[in-house]
Design a protein around this motif. Structure first.
Motif, PDB file in Angstrom:
ATOM      1  N   UNK A  83       0.601  -1.257  -0.133  1.00 43.31           N
ATOM      2  CA  UNK A  83       0.157  -0.105  -0.030  1.00 43.31           C
ATOM      3  C   UNK A  83       1.085   1.239   0.127  1.00 43.31           C
ATOM      4  N   UNK A  84       1.826   1.367   0.745  1.00 39.33           N
ATOM      5  CA  UNK A  84       2.739   2.480   0.667  1.00 39.33           C
ATOM      6  C   UNK A  84       3.714   2.545  -0.679  1.00 39.33           C
ATOM      7  N   UNK A  85       3.974   1.580  -1.175  1.00 34.53           N
ATOM      8  CA  UNK A  85       4.407   1.590  -2.420  1.00 34.53           C
ATOM      9  C   UNK A  85       3.426   2.266  -3.569  1.00 34.53           C
ATOM     10  N   UNK A  86       2.364   1.382  -3.469  1.00 42.25           N
ATOM     11  CA  UNK A  86       1.376   2.100  -4.368  1.00 42.25           C
ATOM     12  C   UNK A  86       0.794   3.665  -4.075  1.00 42.25           C
ATOM     13  N   UNK A  87       0.788   4.047  -2.829  1.00 40.29           N
ATOM     14  CA  UNK A  87       0.723   5.544  -2.607  1.00 40.29           C
ATOM     15  C   UNK A  87       1.848   6.403  -2.926  1.00 40.29           C
ATOM     16  N   UNK A  88       2.904   5.952  -3.048  1.00 45.87           N
ATOM     17  CA  UNK A  88       4.175   6.545  -3.535  1.00 45.87           C
ATOM     18  C   UNK A  88       4.107   6.562  -5.053  1.00 45.87           C
ATOM     19  N   UNK A  89       3.721   5.549  -5.633  1.00 51.69           N
ATOM     20  CA  UNK A  89       3.536   5.501  -7.046  1.00 51.69           C
ATOM     21  C   UNK A  89       2.436   6.692  -7.575  1.00 51.69           C
ATOM     22  N   UNK A 108      -1.915   2.039   6.411  1.00 56.24           N
ATOM     23  CA  UNK A 108      -1.884   2.247   7.817  1.00 56.24           C
ATOM     24  C   UNK A 108      -2.621   1.367   8.740  1.00 56.24           C
ATOM     25  N   UNK A 109      -3.867   0.947   8.189  1.00 55.76           N
ATOM     26  CA  UNK A 109      -4.768   0.088   8.581  1.00 55.76           C
ATOM     27  C   UNK A 109      -4.205  -1.395   8.424  1.00 55.76           C
ATOM     28  N   UNK A 110      -3.325  -1.751   7.593  1.00 53.80           N
ATOM     29  CA  UNK A 110      -2.849  -3.084   7.636  1.00 53.80           C
ATOM     30  C   UNK A 110      -1.641  -3.102   8.451  1.00 53.80           C
ATOM     31  N   UNK A 111      -0.842  -2.045   8.406  1.00 53.88           N
ATOM     32  CA  UNK A 111       0.370  -2.165   9.525  1.00 53.88           C
ATOM     33  C   UNK A 111      -0.276  -2.129  10.990  1.00 53.88           C
ATOM     34  N   UNK A 112      -1.280  -1.455  11.241  1.00 52.94           N
ATOM     35  CA  UNK A 112      -2.044  -1.752  12.483  1.00 52.94           C
ATOM     36  C   UNK A 112      -2.642  -3.159  12.914  1.00 52.94           C
ATOM     37  N   UNK A 113      -2.773  -3.757  11.747  1.00 52.68           N
ATOM     38  CA  UNK A 113      -3.363  -5.076  11.719  1.00 52.68           C
ATOM     39  C   UNK A 113      -2.230  -6.038  12.095  1.00 52.68           C
ATOM     40  N   UNK A 125      -7.212  -8.566  13.741  1.00 51.86           N
ATOM     41  CA  UNK A 125      -6.164  -8.070  12.863  1.00 51.86           C
ATOM     42  C   UNK A 125      -6.684  -8.461  11.249  1.00 51.86           C
ATOM     43  N   UNK A 126      -7.381  -9.676  11.263  1.00 54.28           N
ATOM     44  CA  UNK A 126      -7.826 -10.048  10.010  1.00 54.28           C
ATOM     45  C   UNK A 126      -9.023  -8.879   9.553  1.00 54.28           C
ATOM     46  N   UNK A 127      -9.894  -8.565  10.450  1.00 53.99           N
ATOM     47  CA  UNK A 127     -10.954  -7.662   9.950  1.00 53.99           C
ATOM     48  C   UNK A 127     -10.343  -6.412   9.528  1.00 53.99           C
ATOM     49  N   UNK A 128      -9.379  -5.857  10.326  1.00 52.55           N
ATOM     50  CA  UNK A 128      -8.472  -4.833   9.919  1.00 52.55           C
ATOM     51  C   UNK A 128      -7.918  -4.838   8.532  1.00 52.55           C
ATOM     52  N   UNK A 129      -7.427  -6.024   8.414  1.00 55.55           N
ATOM     53  CA  UNK A 129      -6.925  -6.279   7.034  1.00 55.55           C
ATOM     54  C   UNK A 129      -7.750  -6.123   5.862  1.00 55.55           C
ATOM     55  N   UNK A 130      -8.822  -6.547   6.130  1.00 58.46           N
ATOM     56  CA  UNK A 130     -10.032  -6.605   5.203  1.00 58.46           C
ATOM     57  C   UNK A 130     -10.286  -4.939   4.840  1.00 58.46           C
TER      58      UNK A 130
END
Length: 143
Positions: A83-89, A108-113, A125-130
């Protein structure tokens, strides 16, 4: 439909007479008198076997929990980096700022997960990843 019947061997059909004398000291598995020791010895063996089975079950549950934590952490880290790579691109390209922000928020949500997964909160964590992936996908729709 014709075919071969079950090829399993039939269960033992021998009937034990009810009035057959049984030795009180006979071993239950072998039926040999004196083979099992005293009733106290057999009770101790049964207790040891039960404790060993409980320890093995606890060890299996612990291994499953450990695997679930690692799966949540690794998945969260990988998706956060993607996600960070996509955001930078998207920031360097001609995409709107909202797209890059959506990717960054999803990352950020995936990092928190990943953090929650490392602390044993694997369901959350699973629901936060989703949710993080859904935010990234929604941001991609604005592109």
């Amino acid at each position: 439909m014709s075919g071969r019947a079950d090829s399993d061997t039939p269960p033992e059909t021998r009937v034990e007479p009810a009035d057959a004398p049984q030795d009180a000291d006979a071993d239950e598995e072998t039926g040999v008198a004196g083979a099992g020791g005293t009733a106290a010895d057999r009770a101790a063996e049964t207790a040891e076997t039960a404790e060993t089975a409980e320890d093995e079950d606890a060890g299996a549950d612990e291994r499953e929990a450990h695997r679930a934590r690692w799966a949540a952490v690794c998945t969260g880290v990988v998706l956060a980096l993607a996600g960070l790579a996509a955001a930078l691109l998207r920031l360097t390209g001609s995409a709107p700022l909202l797209v890059a922000a959506a990717y960054a928020c999803g990352a950020g949500g995936c990092a928190l997960a990943a953090v929650l997964g490392s602390r044993g909160r694997t369901r959350r964590a699973l629901w936060l990843l989703v949710a993080g992936l859904m935010v990234m996908a929604l941001g991609d729709q604005f592109d």
